[in-house]
Design an enzyme around this catalytic site. Structure first.
Site: not given
Ligand code: FPP
Length: 246
Positions: A21, A68-69, A72
């Protein structure tokens, strides 16, 4: 003494699950778009995968995209899906050379075609590797998984393949997407949030929880060591008293 030297190698968790996160907030800190955070999140994925494998972790489950993503902005969803394809294409040979098996859990058939196909190719190519499993939770949510298991059990009951008297924790687990994978002993969440966000709800019943106060793109080798050291200092009682487990 290096942090790494404080780790007791015989007590490294077999399965570590991570909620990656804070990519968006990390990007905002630098005045950049959210996608910049995800791109740098991939660098952390690479480093933590390597670190976990070197320590002897057998399964690393990363929450890469939740059910849930999809809510976005479309631009961000598309960017995440493309980033996944790009990363898999770049990294698959390296995973293979390092004897790491790619695996995925979630409602995978609903992923965009290209993402699904690239993922399946990677899974197929690395299926005989046995050093560590890199398990990506994609279009995954714990509640979806539990409902999905119940549906399959009901179908099997209807067809006579399953008897309701045989339903217990062990038989239920065989219907989960993590069938055959031991429950995570350790769950790490970055970014200083204290939530489970619908992640592995069944599997984390007895997991130790570790919350790191830093954003995912900043989570590196030393931070992983800190989480493992913290885990190793805890007493896992599974409902028993301290004296019983001495
Ligand atoms: C959460 O941070 C992160 C995600 C929903 C996506 C995670 C994806 C990656 C790290 C890249 C792809 C992964 C692989 C395995 C190749 P957020 O966007 O919710 O951050 P925030 O809470 O600060 O908005």
């Amino acid at each position: 003494m290096d942090l790494k030297d404080k780790i007791i190698s015989e007590r490294v968790p077999e399965h570590v699950a991570i909620i990656m996160d804070g990519n968006g907030r990390w990007a905002k800190k630098y005045g950049k778009p959210r996608v910049f955070g995800h791109r740098n999140g991939v660098k952390a994925v690479r480093e933590i995968t390597e670190t976990a494998a070197n320590l002897g972790v057998k399964c690393l489950t990363l929450y890469a995209f939740s059910t849930e993503n999809w809510n976005r902005p479309r631009l961000e969803v598309n960017a995440l899906m493309s980033l996944l394809v790009e990363t898999l294409r770049i990294e698959i040979n390296s995973l293979n050379e390092n004897n790491i098996r790619l695996h995925a859990i979630g409602d995978l058939t609903k992923l965009p075609k290209k993402t699904y196909e690239t993922l399946m190719e990677g899974i197929e190519k690395t299926k005989n590797n046995d050093r560590m499993m890199l398990n990506l939770a994609l279009n995954y949510s714990g509640r979806w998984e539990i409902i999905n298991a119940v549906k399959k059990i009901m179908e099997d009951t209807k067809s006579g393949a399953f008897q309701i008297d045989d339903l217990n924790q062990n038989s239920f687990e065989q219907y989960l997407t993590t069938n055959g994978i031991p429950d995570p002993e350790l769950l790490i969440r970055t970014s200083g949030e204290y939530r489970l966000s619908n992640y592995l709800l069944w599997q984390i019943a007895y997991s130790e929880l570790y919350f790191a106060p830093i954003y995912w793109p900043d989570f590196r080798e030393e931070d992983f060591y800190k989480a493992i050291i913290d885990f190793q200092q805890r007493e896992r009682r599974f409902g028993k008293t301290s004296e019983q487990i001495q």
